[in-house]
Scaffold this motif. Structure first.
Motif, PDB file in Angstrom:
ATOM      1  N   ARG A  29       0.806  -1.222   0.000  1.00 29.34           N
ATOM      2  CA  ARG A  29       0.000   0.000   0.000  1.00 29.34           C
ATOM      3  C   ARG A  29       0.840   1.274   0.000  1.00 29.34           C
ATOM      4  O   ARG A  29       0.576   2.197  -0.755  1.00 29.34           O
ATOM      5  N   SER A  30       1.832   1.328   0.851  1.00 25.72           N
ATOM      6  CA  SER A  30       2.586   2.569   1.044  1.00 25.72           C
ATOM      7  C   SER A  30       3.810   2.711   0.156  1.00 25.72           C
ATOM      8  O   SER A  30       4.274   3.826  -0.082  1.00 25.72           O
ATOM      9  N   HIS A  31       4.343   1.572  -0.322  1.00 24.61           N
ATOM     10  CA  HIS A  31       5.597   1.636  -1.078  1.00 24.61           C
ATOM     11  C   HIS A  31       5.498   0.990  -2.457  1.00 24.61           C
ATOM     12  O   HIS A  31       6.499   0.942  -3.172  1.00 24.61           O
ATOM     13  N   PRO A  84       5.912  -3.243  12.134  1.00 22.42           N
ATOM     14  CA  PRO A  84       5.790  -3.430  10.683  1.00 22.42           C
ATOM     15  C   PRO A  84       5.996  -2.134   9.901  1.00 22.42           C
ATOM     16  O   PRO A  84       6.607  -2.145   8.839  1.00 22.42           O
ATOM     17  N   ALA A  85       5.531  -1.009  10.433  1.00 23.54           N
ATOM     18  CA  ALA A  85       5.671   0.267   9.716  1.00 23.54           C
ATOM     19  C   ALA A  85       7.134   0.676   9.583  1.00 23.54           C
ATOM     20  O   ALA A  85       7.571   1.092   8.502  1.00 23.54           O
ATOM     21  N   VAL A  86       7.898   0.550  10.657  1.00 21.60           N
ATOM     22  CA  VAL A  86       9.327   0.900  10.606  1.00 21.60           C
ATOM     23  C   VAL A  86      10.066  -0.079   9.703  1.00 21.60           C
ATOM     24  O   VAL A  86      10.898   0.317   8.882  1.00 21.60           O
ATOM     25  N   ILE A  91      12.878  -1.425   4.782  1.00 21.97           N
ATOM     26  CA  ILE A  91      12.955  -2.442   3.727  1.00 21.97           C
ATOM     27  C   ILE A  91      12.756  -1.797   2.363  1.00 21.97           C
ATOM     28  O   ILE A  91      13.417  -2.167   1.386  1.00 21.97           O
ATOM     29  N   ALA A  92      11.865  -0.805   2.279  1.00 20.68           N
ATOM     30  CA  ALA A  92      11.635  -0.110   1.006  1.00 20.68           C
ATOM     31  C   ALA A  92      12.923   0.554   0.512  1.00 20.68           C
ATOM     32  O   ALA A  92      13.221   0.540  -0.688  1.00 20.68           O
ATOM     33  N   ARG A  93      13.679   1.114   1.436  1.00 23.36           N
ATOM     34  CA  ARG A  93      14.957   1.733   1.063  1.00 23.36           C
ATOM     35  C   ARG A  93      15.935   0.677   0.534  1.00 23.36           C
ATOM     36  O   ARG A  93      16.604   0.872  -0.482  1.00 23.36           O
ATOM     37  N   HIS A  94      16.011  -0.466   1.226  1.00 28.24           N
ATOM     38  CA  HIS A  94      16.906  -1.537   0.792  1.00 28.24           C
ATOM     39  C   HIS A  94      16.430  -2.144  -0.536  1.00 28.24           C
ATOM     40  O   HIS A  94      17.250  -2.512  -1.385  1.00 28.24           O
ATOM     41  N   GLY A  96      14.990  -0.527  -2.919  1.00 30.30           N
ATOM     42  CA  GLY A  96      15.452   0.407  -3.951  1.00 30.30           C
ATOM     43  C   GLY A  96      16.913   0.201  -4.293  1.00 30.30           C
ATOM     44  O   GLY A  96      17.308   0.244  -5.465  1.00 30.30           O
ATOM     45  N   GLU A  97      17.737  -0.036  -3.263  1.00 28.82           N
ATOM     46  CA  GLU A  97      19.162  -0.296  -3.499  1.00 28.82           C
ATOM     47  C   GLU A  97      19.350  -1.560  -4.331  1.00 28.82           C
ATOM     48  O   GLU A  97      20.179  -1.604  -5.246  1.00 28.82           O
ATOM     49  N   LEU A  98      18.599  -2.600  -3.995  1.00 29.03           N
ATOM     50  CA  LEU A  98      18.737  -3.871  -4.709  1.00 29.03           C
ATOM     51  C   LEU A  98      18.230  -3.775  -6.145  1.00 29.03           C
ATOM     52  O   LEU A  98      18.791  -4.397  -7.045  1.00 29.03           O
ATOM     53  N   ARG A  99      17.169  -3.028  -6.358  1.00 30.70           N
ATOM     54  CA  ARG A  99      16.604  -2.890  -7.706  1.00 30.70           C
ATOM     55  C   ARG A  99      17.588  -2.224  -8.665  1.00 30.70           C
ATOM     56  O   ARG A  99      17.525  -2.424  -9.873  1.00 30.70           O
TER      57      ARG A  99
END
Length: 127
Positions: A29-31, A84-86, A91-94, A96-99
């Protein structure tokens, strides 16, 4: 009327699965990041996000995952989050790095869900 009786371990596993599903929902939902929740034969619950990005839940409900290696650090690093929110934000930042990395490098060097499954299968197998 039938009453289901769950053991302490089953209740704990159910709680972990609910937290894992909450994490997957926040990621979606958020990312805008798809994630799959898996219950391993050992009862442990993991969230598979991307190649090299698998989140595990410990007995206290804390989320653990491996941070991808970076130019300043030559090896992966375990990290965790309590909510879960934190966890989703980090995880969203990581993710992005992996993508941004070539997929063959991630497959060769990453910590994949298959590795987690094999670890648990080997631990559960009789000798």
């Amino acid at each position: 009327m039938t009453v289901d009786h769950l053991t302490h371990d089953e209740l704990a596993s159910t709680a972990a699965e609910l937290r894992a599903r909450e994490l997957a929902d926040i990621l979606a939902r958020s990312h805008n990041i798809p994630a799959d929740v898996h219950r391993l034969p050992s009862g442990e619950v993991v969230v598979s996000v991307y190649y090299g990005l698998v989140t595990r839940l410990d007995a206290r409900g804390r989320f653990w995952w491996v941070v991808p290696a970076s130019p300043g650090r030559d090896r992966p690093l375990w990290t965790s989050a309590v909510t879960p929110a934190v966890a989703a934000h980090r995880i969203a930042r990581h993710y992005g790095e992996l993508r941004d990395r070539p997929l063959p490098h991630l497959i060769r060097d990453g910590y994949l869900l298959a590795d987690v499954l094999l670890d648990h299968h080997a631990a559960a197998s009789p000798i």
